[in-house]
Design an enzyme around this catalytic site. Structure first.
Site, PDB file in Angstrom:
ATOM      1  N   HIS A 202       0.875  -1.174   0.000  1.00  0.00           N
ATOM      2  CA  HIS A 202       0.000   0.000   0.000  1.00  0.00           C
ATOM      3  C   HIS A 202       0.914   1.227   0.000  1.00  0.00           C
ATOM      4  CE1 HIS A 202      -2.304  -2.997   2.401  1.00  0.00           C
ATOM      5  NE2 HIS A 202      -3.400  -2.421   1.970  1.00  0.00           N
TER       6      HIS A 202
ATOM      7  N   ASP B 257       2.274   1.980   3.352  1.00  0.00           N
ATOM      8  CA  ASP B 257       3.230   1.032   3.966  1.00  0.00           C
ATOM      9  C   ASP B 257       4.651   1.541   3.769  1.00  0.00           C
ATOM     10  OD1 ASP B 257       1.061  -0.674   4.282  1.00  0.00           O
ATOM     11  OD2 ASP B 257       1.526  -1.820   2.459  1.00  0.00           O
TER      12      ASP B 257
HETATM   13  C1  XUL Z   1      -7.424  -6.596   4.648  1.00  0.00           C
HETATM   14  C2  XUL Z   1      -6.718  -6.969   3.399  1.00  0.00           C
HETATM   15  C3  XUL Z   1      -5.904  -5.894   2.759  1.00  0.00           C
HETATM   16  C4  XUL Z   1      -5.875  -5.978   1.260  1.00  0.00           C
HETATM   17  C5  XUL Z   1      -5.161  -4.827   0.609  1.00  0.00           C
HETATM   18  O1  XUL Z   1      -8.185  -7.616   5.194  1.00  0.00           O
HETATM   19  O2  XUL Z   1      -6.777  -8.095   2.975  1.00  0.00           O
HETATM   20  O3  XUL Z   1      -4.614  -5.961   3.281  1.00  0.00           O
HETATM   21  O4  XUL Z   1      -5.279  -7.145   0.837  1.00  0.00           O
HETATM   22  O5  XUL Z   1      -5.629  -3.599   1.004  1.00  0.00           O
END
Ligand code: XUL
Ligand code: CO
Length: 451
Positions: A104, A107
């Protein structure tokens, strides 16, 4: 190979085979092993998730972090800390020897004091990531924007009652989509963490649905405008953190896309633990996606049968993964997708080396499931049994019905005349279960994996 953070693992994890007693070696995973004509690495396309493994300290809602993660409290300013985190991440990726990672925007990059500062931080760190990618050969499986952690998103991003929040989320996705393109990402993921509601009392479902559809159109338009060639993927999850999330499961997302003219623009990123939260097996989610040409990528993990929340444990059950893997193989593979370990260590697994144990175990589990599933595909017994079960639909009666040649009155006349008189046949569930188990056993004893 630099050893700044993982000195207990001096080099690359070895491919040692099932007899190895070295805990830091792969027992089944062998990237170059050919399975159904394709390298194992190219079937699985393993990715490591930045958030659980590098951006988190093991804190939960009852206590602070427990994990030994020196890069999180690295000396210097926030950007120095972000650079230390990235050094740790790429040292880990290179030593694990797997081809992909996912992240993300938040992150990797510190928030800064404004959107422009955040974008500047992310741009600088993306430059660093490009250098690491070139030096290690590790690539980006997918990028995504975190539209759920900051307080501005408490009532959702695209589905927020305030259009200013929609606009802010749009700016964040535009930016991260462009960063993902610059890093050569294979896909872009949207997980609508807070696109849902906590109470229906303050929620206008009709408006929020329309907002979400508009947002997804804007993202698809921008993808085409900038020439990003990767797939856009939506990740279903029914709840947590909200009481109800709109993208509840594969079928709900598919229906939403079709209703809103978005079919073809998006596929699915399916997560095992999200399937169980939705009251489905992971097999169900993958089979639904495969049957509707919606298979995109997988977030590999597992839940806990006694807990009703997203425990995000590393996968360790071959039984749970064989049939999802079988569906994926029969659908022709994941294409640009892969298996991303959206999984985290337990809070007591405090050592940095535990990250290796977790990933090695998960990868060997996926590899074993792949061998069993390839055996099932290769020997084609299960497929033949299913084909035979539906054989009538390839005969004259079934074909005429499907071609629309037999109205209700004609069907009724044939039944009345006695020409049509069906007799029940066994569904043979236990036999099917035995066939699958036999393939799992043979994959385990290392016989017949090449089908
Ligand atoms: C949350 C989840 C996230 C997504 C990406 O449950 O799975 O980490 O994979 O935003
Ligand atoms: Co996920």
């Amino acid at each position: 190979m630099s050893s700044q953070f993982f000195s207990e693992v001096p080099g690359r994890i070895s491919i040692a085979g099932p007899g190895s007693s070295d805990p830091l070696s792969f027992k089944v995973y062998d990237p170059d092993r050919i399975v159904l004509g394709k390298r194992m690495e190219d079937h699985l396309r393993i990715a490591v998730a930045y958030w659980h493994s590098f951006a988190s300290s093991g804190s939960d809602m009852f206590g602070s972090g427990t994990w030994d993660r020196p890069w999180i409290d690295a000396p210097g300013d926030e950007m120095d800390g972000a650079r230390a985190k990235m050094a740790a991440a790429f040292e880990f990726f290179a030593k694990l020897g797997t081809p992909f990672y996912c992240f993300h925007d938040r992150d990797v990059a510190p928030d800064g004091a404004s959107f422009v500062e955040f974008r500047r931080n992310l741009d600088a760190l993306a430059d660093d990531a490009l250098g690491y990618q070139e030096r290690t050969g590790v690539s980006l499986l997918w990028g995504t924007a975190n539209l759920f952690s900051h307080p501005r998103y408490a009532a959702g991003a695209a589905t927020n009652p305030d259009p200013a929040v929609f606009a802010y989320a749009a700016a964040q996705v535009k930016n991260m989509l462009e960063v993902t393109k610059r890093l050569g990402g294979s896909n872009y993921v949207l997980w609508g963490g807070r696109e849902g509601y906590d109470t229906l009392l303050n929620t206008d479902l009709r408006r929020e649905g329309a907002q979400l559809a508009r947002f997804l159109h804007l993202v698809a338009e921008h993808k085409h405008r900038i020439g990003f060639e990767g797939m856009l993927l939506i990740e279903p999850k029914p709840m947590e953190p909200t009481k109800h999330q709109y993208d509840s499961d594969a079928a709900v997302v598919h229906g939403f896309l079709v209703r809103n003219g978005l079919e073809g623009e998006y596929k699915l990123n399916l997560e095992a633990n999200h399937a169980t939260l939705a009251g489905h097996s992971f097999h169900h989610e993958v089979a639904y996606a495969a049957a509707n040409n919606m298979l995109g990528s997988v977030d590999a993990n597992r839940g806990d049968p006694q807990n009703g929340w997203d425990t995000d444990q590393f996968p360790n059950s071959v039984e749970d993964l064989v049939m999802p893997m079988y569906e994926i193989l029969r659908a022709g593979g994941l294409g640009t997708g892969g298996f991303n370990f959206d999984a985290k260590l337990r809070r007591q697994s405090i050592d940095r080396t535990d990250l290796f144990h977790a990933h090695i175990g998960g990868i060997d589990t996926l590899a074993t499931a792949l061998l069993a599933a390839a055996d099932l595909v290769g020997r084609a017994r299960l497929a033949a049994m299913v084909e035979e079960r539906y054989a009538g639909w390839s005969g004259p009666l079934g074909e005429s019905i499907l071609a629309g040649k037999l109205p209700l009155a004609d069907l009724s006349a044939r039944v009345e005349s006695g020409e049509i008189d069906p007799h029940p046949v066994s569904g043979r569930q236990e036999l099917y279960e035995n066939v699958v188990n036999q393939h799992i056993w043979t994959a385990r004893v290392g016989d017949g994996s090449e089908g």
